[in-house]
Design a protein around this motif. Structure first.
Motif, short mmCIF file in Angstrom:
data_model
loop_
_atom_site.label_atom_id
_atom_site.label_comp_id
_atom_site.label_asym_id
_atom_site.label_seq_id
_atom_site.Cartn_x
_atom_site.Cartn_y
_atom_site.Cartn_z
N ARG A 36 0.84 -1.21 0.00
CA ARG A 36 0.00 0.00 0.00
C ARG A 36 0.87 1.26 0.00
NH1 ARG A 36 -3.78 -3.13 3.16
NH2 ARG A 36 -2.60 -2.69 5.06
N LYS A 37 1.98 1.20 0.75
CA LYS A 37 2.89 2.35 0.78
C LYS A 37 3.48 2.60 -0.61
CE LYS A 37 7.13 4.04 3.00
NZ LYS A 37 8.20 3.73 3.99
N LYS A 38 3.89 1.53 -1.28
CA LYS A 38 4.45 1.67 -2.62
C LYS A 38 3.41 2.22 -3.58
CE LYS A 38 7.01 -0.92 -6.13
NZ LYS A 38 7.60 -2.23 -6.51
N PHE A 39 2.16 1.77 -3.45
CA PHE A 39 1.08 2.26 -4.30
C PHE A 39 0.88 3.76 -4.12
CE2 PHE A 39 -3.48 3.26 -4.72
CZ PHE A 39 -3.64 3.01 -6.08
N ARG A 40 0.92 4.22 -2.88
CA ARG A 40 0.72 5.66 -2.62
C ARG A 40 1.85 6.48 -3.26
NH1 ARG A 40 -0.98 3.66 2.50
NH2 ARG A 40 1.10 4.03 3.40
N VAL A 41 3.08 5.98 -3.14
CA VAL A 41 4.22 6.68 -3.74
C VAL A 41 4.07 6.73 -5.26
CG1 VAL A 41 6.71 6.57 -4.15
CG2 VAL A 41 5.80 6.14 -1.85
N GLN A 42 3.70 5.61 -5.85
CA GLN A 42 3.51 5.57 -7.30
C GLN A 42 2.41 6.53 -7.74
OE1 GLN A 42 2.76 1.31 -7.33
NE2 GLN A 42 4.62 0.92 -8.52
N SER A 43 1.31 6.56 -7.01
CA SER A 43 0.19 7.43 -7.35
C SER A 43 0.61 8.90 -7.33
CB SER A 43 -0.97 7.21 -6.38
OG SER A 43 -1.47 5.90 -6.46
N LYS A 44 1.36 9.30 -6.29
CA LYS A 44 1.81 10.69 -6.18
C LYS A 44 2.74 11.05 -7.34
CE LYS A 44 1.43 11.02 -1.13
NZ LYS A 44 2.18 11.14 0.16
N ARG A 45 3.62 10.15 -7.71
CA ARG A 45 4.54 10.44 -8.81
C ARG A 45 3.80 10.54 -10.14
NH1 ARG A 45 9.67 6.39 -7.31
NH2 ARG A 45 10.45 7.66 -5.56
N LEU A 46 2.82 9.69 -10.33
CA LEU A 46 2.04 9.75 -11.57
C LEU A 46 1.20 11.03 -11.63
CD1 LEU A 46 0.96 6.01 -11.84
CD2 LEU A 46 2.25 7.28 -13.57
N GLU A 47 0.65 11.44 -10.51
CA GLU A 47 -0.11 12.69 -10.47
C GLU A 47 0.80 13.88 -10.74
OE1 GLU A 47 -3.20 13.07 -10.53
OE2 GLU A 47 -3.90 11.07 -9.99
N ALA A 48 2.00 13.83 -10.19
CA ALA A 48 2.97 14.91 -10.42
C ALA A 48 3.39 14.99 -11.88
CB ALA A 48 4.20 14.70 -9.54
N ALA A 49 3.34 13.88 -12.57
CA ALA A 49 3.71 13.84 -14.00
C ALA A 49 2.55 14.24 -14.90
CB ALA A 49 4.21 12.45 -14.37
N GLY A 50 1.39 14.54 -14.30
CA GLY A 50 0.25 14.99 -15.09
C GLY A 50 -1.01 14.15 -14.94
N GLY A 51 -0.89 13.01 -14.24
CA GLY A 51 -2.06 12.17 -14.02
C GLY A 51 -2.10 10.97 -14.93
N PHE A 52 -3.09 10.13 -14.70
CA PHE A 52 -3.20 8.88 -15.44
C PHE A 52 -4.64 8.41 -15.45
CE2 PHE A 52 -2.99 7.67 -11.04
CZ PHE A 52 -3.86 6.57 -10.94
N GLU A 53 -4.92 7.42 -16.29
CA GLU A 53 -6.20 6.71 -16.24
C GLU A 53 -5.96 5.24 -16.58
OE1 GLU A 53 -9.02 8.11 -19.09
OE2 GLU A 53 -7.52 8.42 -20.66
N TYR A 54 -6.68 4.40 -15.88
CA TYR A 54 -6.64 2.95 -16.13
C TYR A 54 -7.78 2.64 -17.09
CZ TYR A 54 -7.72 -1.98 -15.16
OH TYR A 54 -8.01 -3.32 -15.27
N VAL A 55 -7.44 2.04 -18.22
CA VAL A 55 -8.42 1.88 -19.29
C VAL A 55 -8.49 0.44 -19.78
CG1 VAL A 55 -9.16 2.69 -21.57
CG2 VAL A 55 -7.94 4.24 -20.04
#
Length: 412
Positions: free
Chosen positions: A205-224
């Protein structure tokens, strides 16, 4: 993380003794009837379609022996077929979907699409499947050899678990060698949080939160997961491009490069049923927003049969957000999204890789049936055993395996 062998058994019912007695009688009946089993060989799939689809409805029969999966491969590769159908008392006991592969002057009978299968079971009626190791395997082997005489030098049925989700393989007892590759699975519990508890949930869960923050900082994402066939086919072509670049960077041959394999995988995209309990292939992607709008950071292809999901392949764009581990992030999205949809097992397939062990506490050994049919097959079978055991020896020793990979990369 400690791994465990796959051992999924149902709890005994109130009528356990009666069920056991019936099962033993059925097994004894099958054993005594082996001499009466006839094996027919078919060089086309179509005459078997009705019986084939009836057998594959059993949840424990592999997706890779399903009619649609095999049909997509046969359409693409057009290899000679030698499909083995066993008949007892006028009923179909089993179907072994086999094709003939020519290699160095030898004719090898293999499961259809064996090169791209993560688990193989064959197709068996309930009675034959429950007979397990009680059948006369010596007689069975002789019948298989006789059926393939003049068609093949060697019967090589690869990647078979001796026990799969509580059921023994009826092929157990035939001449075998343990395959060098194991498969890795994650059992689904009722809620995603419960499933995570089988792993190191806190760290994950900790790794997921770090990944989410980095992806948001890069402009965001969507799972499709695109719903249209056109989008699915387009994403598969993107996967081919990304995987080709990856293989090239490692100096390895591209196993997806040939026209036939690509046609086969494109054919699987349109193999699905209305219940959504079966689909040959479905593309899932992590798509970026912001500065990288519309670009694919990670992509995977999964298949489903009943409650069993198999991840067939995955790739990332190594030039995009590599510090977020987008491939692992995509697995989180996929696995969490499949909860509540009747899935019991997520299968990462063959091959020992770090990310699989981090997600999958279940490890399943696979075996190859190696049954010579001709004198040349005796030599080929012995060679297969030696090579397979050699590969297993190397893979069991990380330093030696790394050294071997380096040599393979240098020689291409």
């Amino acid at each position: 993380m400690q791994t465990q062998k796959l051992d999924v058994h149902e709890q005994p019912s109130d009528n356990a003794l009666a069920d056991t007695a019936i099962s033993r009688l059925r097994q004894l009946s099958m054993k005594l009837a082996m001499a009466e089993i006839d094996i027919e060989v078919f060089d086309t799939m179509q005459p078997l379609e009705h019986e084939w689809r009836a057998l594959e409805r059993d949840n424990l029969q592999s997706l890779h022996q399903s009619y649609d999966w095999c049909a997509a491969w046969v359409s693409a590769f057009q290899r000679p077929l030698a499909i083995l159908k066993g008949i007892h008392a006028g009923q179909t006991a089993f179907i072994l979907p086999v094709e003939i592969v020519k290699s160095r002057g030898l004719a090898i009978a293999k499961f259809i699409a064996a090169d791209h299968s993560n688990i193989n079971t064959g197709l068996f009626s309930e009675g034959f499947a429950e007979s397990g190791g009680t059948i006369d395997t010596g007689k069975f082997a002789g019948q298989l050899q006789q059926a393939l005489k003049g068609r093949a030098d060697l019967l090589l049925l690869q990647n078979i678990p001796l026990e799969w989700r509580g059921r023994e393989s009826p092929l157990k007892g035939l001449p075998m060698v343990q395959n060098q590759n194991h498969a890795y699975q994650l059992a689904f519990l009722p809620a995603f949080e419960d499933t995570l508890k089988q792993l190191n949930a806190k760290n994950r869960r900790k790794k997921f939160r770090v990944q989410s923050k980095r992806l948001e900082a890069a402009g965001g994402f969507e799972y499709v997961v695109p719903e249209t066939s056109e989008e699915q086919h387009g994403l598969l072509d993107i996967f081919f491009r990304l995987k080709s670049a990856r293989f090239a960077s490692l100096g390895l041959p591209d196993v997806f490069a040939d026209r036939e394999t690509q046609a086969f995988l494109h054919g699987l995209l349109d193999k699905l049923d209305d219940s959504k309990q079966y689909f040959g292939l479905q593309m899932h992607v992590l798509r970026l927003k912001g500065a990288h709008e519309g670009k694919i950071a990670a992509i995977s292809g999964i298949s489903r049969k009943g409650d069993h999901i198999i991840c067939q392949f995955g790739a990332i764009d190594e030039e995009l957000v590599a510090d977020t581990s987008p491939g692992e992030f995509l697995y989180w999205q996929t696995i969490s999204g499949l909860h509540g949809k009747g899935v019991a097992l997520f299968d990462f397939g063959l091959g020992d890789q770090t990310y699989k062990r981090s997600w999958a506490p279940i490890e399943t050994a696979h075996y190859d049936v190696v049954l010579p049919v001709s004198p040349f097959g005796v030599i080929a079978g012995a060679a297969h055993r030696i090579v397979t055991r050699g590969k297993a020896h190397i893979k069991a020793r990380p330093k030696l395996y790394k050294f071997a990979q380096g040599i393979r990369a240098r020689i291409g």
